[in-house]
Design a protein around this motif. Structure first.
Motif, PDB file in Angstrom:
ATOM      1  N   LEU A  55       3.192  -3.213 -12.166  1.00 46.86           N
ATOM      2  CA  LEU A  55       3.081  -2.406 -13.386  1.00 46.86           C
ATOM      3  C   LEU A  55       3.776  -1.053 -13.239  1.00 46.86           C
ATOM      4  O   LEU A  55       4.026  -0.373 -14.230  1.00 46.86           O
ATOM      5  N   ARG A  56       4.087  -0.662 -11.996  1.00 49.90           N
ATOM      6  CA  ARG A  56       4.722   0.646 -11.783  1.00 49.90           C
ATOM      7  C   ARG A  56       6.219   0.557 -11.574  1.00 49.90           C
ATOM      8  O   ARG A  56       6.881   1.578 -11.393  1.00 49.90           O
ATOM      9  N   VAL A  57       6.744  -0.669 -11.559  1.00 51.29           N
ATOM     10  CA  VAL A  57       8.172  -0.876 -11.339  1.00 51.29           C
ATOM     11  C   VAL A  57       8.979  -0.171 -12.433  1.00 51.29           C
ATOM     12  O   VAL A  57       8.608  -0.215 -13.601  1.00 51.29           O
ATOM     13  N   ARG A  58      10.047   0.531 -12.034  1.00 51.22           N
ATOM     14  CA  ARG A  58      10.799   1.333 -12.985  1.00 51.22           C
ATOM     15  C   ARG A  58      12.113   0.732 -13.481  1.00 51.22           C
ATOM     16  O   ARG A  58      12.521   0.969 -14.604  1.00 51.22           O
ATOM     17  N   GLY A  59      12.817   0.014 -12.619  1.00 49.57           N
ATOM     18  CA  GLY A  59      14.077  -0.587 -13.068  1.00 49.57           C
ATOM     19  C   GLY A  59      15.325   0.013 -12.464  1.00 49.57           C
ATOM     20  O   GLY A  59      16.426  -0.128 -13.002  1.00 49.57           O
ATOM     21  N   ALA A 110      11.977  -7.921 -12.091  1.00 45.32           N
ATOM     22  CA  ALA A 110      10.511  -7.909 -12.238  1.00 45.32           C
ATOM     23  C   ALA A 110      10.120  -7.499 -13.665  1.00 45.32           C
ATOM     24  O   ALA A 110       9.223  -8.095 -14.268  1.00 45.32           O
ATOM     25  N   LEU A 111      10.795  -6.493 -14.201  1.00 42.06           N
ATOM     26  CA  LEU A 111      10.512  -6.050 -15.570  1.00 42.06           C
ATOM     27  C   LEU A 111      10.767  -7.164 -16.573  1.00 42.06           C
ATOM     28  O   LEU A 111      10.008  -7.369 -17.520  1.00 42.06           O
ATOM     29  N   GLU A 112      11.860  -7.905 -16.330  1.00 40.21           N
ATOM     30  CA  GLU A 112      12.239  -9.023 -17.203  1.00 40.21           C
ATOM     31  C   GLU A 112      11.158 -10.115 -17.179  1.00 40.21           C
ATOM     32  O   GLU A 112      10.748 -10.636 -18.212  1.00 40.21           O
ATOM     33  N   ARG A 113      10.679 -10.444 -15.979  1.00 44.03           N
ATOM     34  CA  ARG A 113       9.645 -11.470 -15.837  1.00 44.03           C
ATOM     35  C   ARG A 113       8.333 -11.025 -16.487  1.00 44.03           C
ATOM     36  O   ARG A 113       7.620 -11.822 -17.085  1.00 44.03           O
ATOM     37  N   ARG A 114       8.044  -9.719 -16.355  1.00 45.73           N
ATOM     38  CA  ARG A 114       6.830  -9.179 -16.986  1.00 45.73           C
ATOM     39  C   ARG A 114       6.926  -9.306 -18.495  1.00 45.73           C
ATOM     40  O   ARG A 114       5.967  -9.678 -19.168  1.00 45.73           O
ATOM     41  N   ARG A 115       8.112  -9.001 -19.030  1.00 43.62           N
ATOM     42  CA  ARG A 115       8.321  -9.141 -20.474  1.00 43.62           C
ATOM     43  C   ARG A 115       8.155 -10.593 -20.902  1.00 43.62           C
ATOM     44  O   ARG A 115       7.598 -10.885 -21.950  1.00 43.62           O
ATOM     45  N   ASP A 116       8.668 -11.527 -20.076  1.00 42.41           N
ATOM     46  CA  ASP A 116       8.520 -12.958 -20.374  1.00 42.41           C
ATOM     47  C   ASP A 116       7.037 -13.322 -20.505  1.00 42.41           C
ATOM     48  O   ASP A 116       6.644 -14.041 -21.426  1.00 42.41           O
ATOM     49  N   ARG A 173       0.832  -1.199   0.000  1.00 36.73           N
ATOM     50  CA  ARG A 173       0.000   0.000   0.000  1.00 36.73           C
ATOM     51  C   ARG A 173       0.877   1.264   0.000  1.00 36.73           C
ATOM     52  O   ARG A 173       0.648   2.190  -0.774  1.00 36.73           O
ATOM     53  N   VAL A 174       1.910   1.270   0.854  1.00 36.57           N
ATOM     54  CA  VAL A 174       2.780   2.452   0.934  1.00 36.57           C
ATOM     55  C   VAL A 174       3.580   2.617  -0.365  1.00 36.57           C
ATOM     56  O   VAL A 174       3.708   3.731  -0.888  1.00 36.57           O
ATOM     57  N   PHE A 175       4.093   1.526  -0.907  1.00 37.75           N
ATOM     58  CA  PHE A 175       4.830   1.594  -2.187  1.00 37.75           C
ATOM     59  C   PHE A 175       3.933   2.204  -3.277  1.00 37.75           C
ATOM     60  O   PHE A 175       4.383   3.025  -4.066  1.00 37.75           O
ATOM     61  N   ASN A 176       2.680   1.775  -3.327  1.00 40.86           N
ATOM     62  CA  ASN A 176       1.774   2.276  -4.366  1.00 40.86           C
ATOM     63  C   ASN A 176       1.424   3.754  -4.148  1.00 40.86           C
ATOM     64  O   ASN A 176       1.245   4.490  -5.114  1.00 40.86           O
ATOM     65  N   GLU A 177       1.359   4.169  -2.892  1.00 42.67           N
ATOM     66  CA  GLU A 177       1.028   5.566  -2.604  1.00 42.67           C
ATOM     67  C   GLU A 177       2.210   6.494  -2.866  1.00 42.67           C
ATOM     68  O   GLU A 177       2.056   7.557  -3.468  1.00 42.67           O
ATOM     69  N   ARG A 178       3.393   6.112  -2.384  1.00 49.24           N
ATOM     70  CA  ARG A 178       4.557   7.009  -2.432  1.00 49.24           C
ATOM     71  C   ARG A 178       5.513   6.689  -3.559  1.00 49.24           C
ATOM     72  O   ARG A 178       6.459   7.454  -3.785  1.00 49.24           O
ATOM     73  N   GLY A 179       5.308   5.586  -4.217  1.00 51.66           N
ATOM     74  CA  GLY A 179       6.308   5.099  -5.170  1.00 51.66           C
ATOM     75  C   GLY A 179       7.372   4.326  -4.399  1.00 51.66           C
ATOM     76  O   GLY A 179       7.661   4.658  -3.245  1.00 51.66           O
ATOM     77  N   TYR A 180       7.960   3.310  -5.022  1.00 48.79           N
ATOM     78  CA  TYR A 180       8.974   2.509  -4.320  1.00 48.79           C
ATOM     79  C   TYR A 180      10.186   3.369  -3.956  1.00 48.79           C
ATOM     80  O   TYR A 180      10.677   3.329  -2.823  1.00 48.79           O
ATOM     81  N   ASP A 181      10.661   4.178  -4.899  1.00 50.89           N
ATOM     82  CA  ASP A 181      11.833   5.033  -4.660  1.00 50.89           C
ATOM     83  C   ASP A 181      11.586   6.008  -3.515  1.00 50.89           C
ATOM     84  O   ASP A 181      12.491   6.304  -2.738  1.00 50.89           O
ATOM     85  N   GLY A 182      10.351   6.499  -3.416  1.00 51.44           N
ATOM     86  CA  GLY A 182      10.032   7.513  -2.417  1.00 51.44           C
ATOM     87  C   GLY A 182       9.700   6.943  -1.047  1.00 51.44           C
ATOM     88  O   GLY A 182       9.363   7.694  -0.126  1.00 51.44           O
ATOM     89  N   THR A 183       9.763   5.621  -0.901  1.00 57.45           N
ATOM     90  CA  THR A 183       9.421   4.989   0.371  1.00 57.45           C
ATOM     91  C   THR A 183      10.680   4.639   1.159  1.00 57.45           C
ATOM     92  O   THR A 183      11.589   3.992   0.636  1.00 57.45           O
ATOM     93  N   SER A 184      10.738   5.093   2.411  1.00 55.81           N
ATOM     94  CA  SER A 184      11.867   4.748   3.291  1.00 55.81           C
ATOM     95  C   SER A 184      11.394   3.724   4.324  1.00 55.81           C
ATOM     96  O   SER A 184      10.193   3.520   4.505  1.00 55.81           O
ATOM     97  N   MET A 185      12.353   3.092   5.020  1.00 49.27           N
ATOM     98  CA  MET A 185      11.990   2.170   6.094  1.00 49.27           C
ATOM     99  C   MET A 185      11.214   2.927   7.174  1.00 49.27           C
ATOM    100  O   MET A 185      10.329   2.361   7.826  1.00 49.27           O
ATOM    101  N   GLU A 186      11.518   4.206   7.330  1.00 56.99           N
ATOM    102  CA  GLU A 186      10.799   5.068   8.278  1.00 56.99           C
ATOM    103  C   GLU A 186       9.302   5.132   7.917  1.00 56.99           C
ATOM    104  O   GLU A 186       8.436   4.991   8.777  1.00 56.99           O
ATOM    105  N   HIS A 187       9.022   5.341   6.604  1.00 59.07           N
ATOM    106  CA  HIS A 187       7.626   5.373   6.157  1.00 59.07           C
ATOM    107  C   HIS A 187       6.927   4.046   6.460  1.00 59.07           C
ATOM    108  O   HIS A 187       5.781   4.011   6.906  1.00 59.07           O
ATOM    109  N   LEU A 188       7.630   2.954   6.178  1.00 56.44           N
ATOM    110  CA  LEU A 188       7.035   1.627   6.397  1.00 56.44           C
ATOM    111  C   LEU A 188       6.778   1.403   7.883  1.00 56.44           C
ATOM    112  O   LEU A 188       5.730   0.884   8.274  1.00 56.44           O
ATOM    113  N   SER A 189       7.735   1.808   8.697  1.00 56.93           N
ATOM    114  CA  SER A 189       7.616   1.643  10.146  1.00 56.93           C
ATOM    115  C   SER A 189       6.402   2.421  10.666  1.00 56.93           C
ATOM    116  O   SER A 189       5.606   1.904  11.457  1.00 56.93           O
TER     117      SER A 189
END
Lengths: 195, 195
Positions: free
Chosen positions: A108-112, A120-126, A20-36
């Motif tokens: 679907l939002r994974v950037r690489g 994940a991108l590679e597996r999606r392409r597969d 949920r947090v990854f989808n809201e903030r983006g994976y890059d924008g999420t810190s362990m602090e946010h998750l905690s």
């Protein structure tokens, strides 16, 4: 019936908060602090379960990918004419997307930017390639139109399917899952025009 | 023929740099500092042209929206059976999307955190509604299938169209614009199955 307050997290419940947090903030924008903060437990408690946020990402996108790849091993994905197998795979893909909505949304939002994201991108392409192969086989059997290049048709097909994550909310008030699945199959295979 | 080095920016050339940076970093993640670096001019020079980044956003999404709404005023969008008008609008929408790729990409990524973003979302919804009305009229005339609810069909149709921004790159090496436009029209109206 009383509901006991949960003071402990399982890897599963932690994962659902992280997604949920990854989808809201983006994976890059999420810190362990946010998750905690979102989980209401300390960072060290999170590290008790996982090595870090990249492991949570891997587990989350694996859940989406495992759901999608499992479709290809179902009997009806392997029997009969290619167009029927393709239709079955499209139907089941939409079902997995709606059933595992937050996990597929994240996929679907994974950037690489990290190893896990590139994997994940590679597996999606597969997965996309496996569906493209079915489309190619169906065209060779004469059941699918031959005037749209297979890779392009696959892209547009997934464009239609994947866009569902942008608006579908399984809250019981909007369009029902069954209606969406049927609509995608009707539109993808029959098109808008009345025949 | 010699090419003079440009030392001055026009509002137009500044806009094209801003759109690129917005698409790369996200609008929220872009500061005037980022724009200044990307354009190679000082922040005060940027303020000579525009009041700030929100004005650049408004100009950029206006370019996309103006292009899309202009389609609805073209003669062929208003003449003949609704299904023909709809097909024309779909064709022209894909053409505008590919011709104005960075501007439409930005429009599709707008989130709604600022007044300009909410205005852009509202205008986008207006456009979608206009297309949904055409679809409804075509269904009433019996030319478009009646077994998929109009709003759902519109969403899936735009899902397919809008997904093009995720992979189309007008570098002359990939799929040509004409091929994409034809493929969308064939798939959206005729579907994958050979009839």
């Amino acid at each position: 019936m009383t509901t006991a307050r949960r003071d402990t997290y399982t890897p599963e419940s932690l994962l659902s908060v992280a997604v949920r947090v990854f989808n809201e903030r983006g994976y890059d924008g999420t810190s362990m602090e946010h998750l905690s903060k979102a989980a209401g437990i300390s960072k060290s408690s999170i590290y008790h379960h996982v090595s870090g946020k990249e492991e949570l990402l891997r587990r989350a996108v694996s859940r989406a990918l495992d759901g999608l790849f499992a479709i290809l091993d179902e009997p009806r994905a392997g029997e009969g004419r290619a167009v029927e197998r393709l239709e079955y795979v499209v139907r089941r893909t939409v079902e997995v997307l709606t059933a595992e909505l937050p996990y597929v949304t994240l996929l679907l939002r994974v950037r690489g930017n990290t190893g896990t994201e590139r994997w994940a991108l590679e597996r999606r392409r597969d997965f996309d390639h496996r569906v493209a192969e079915l489309l190619r086989a169906a065209a060779a059997e004469g059941d699918v139109r031959g005037d749209v290049e297979v890779r392009l048709a696959t892209r547009l097909l997934f464009g239609m399917i994947n866009s569902i994550v942008e608006w579908y909310r399984p809250d019981g008030r909007g369009t029902a899952e069954r209606e969406i699945v049927d609509a995608v199959v009707l539109m993808a295979f029959g098109g808008l025009r009345q025949h």
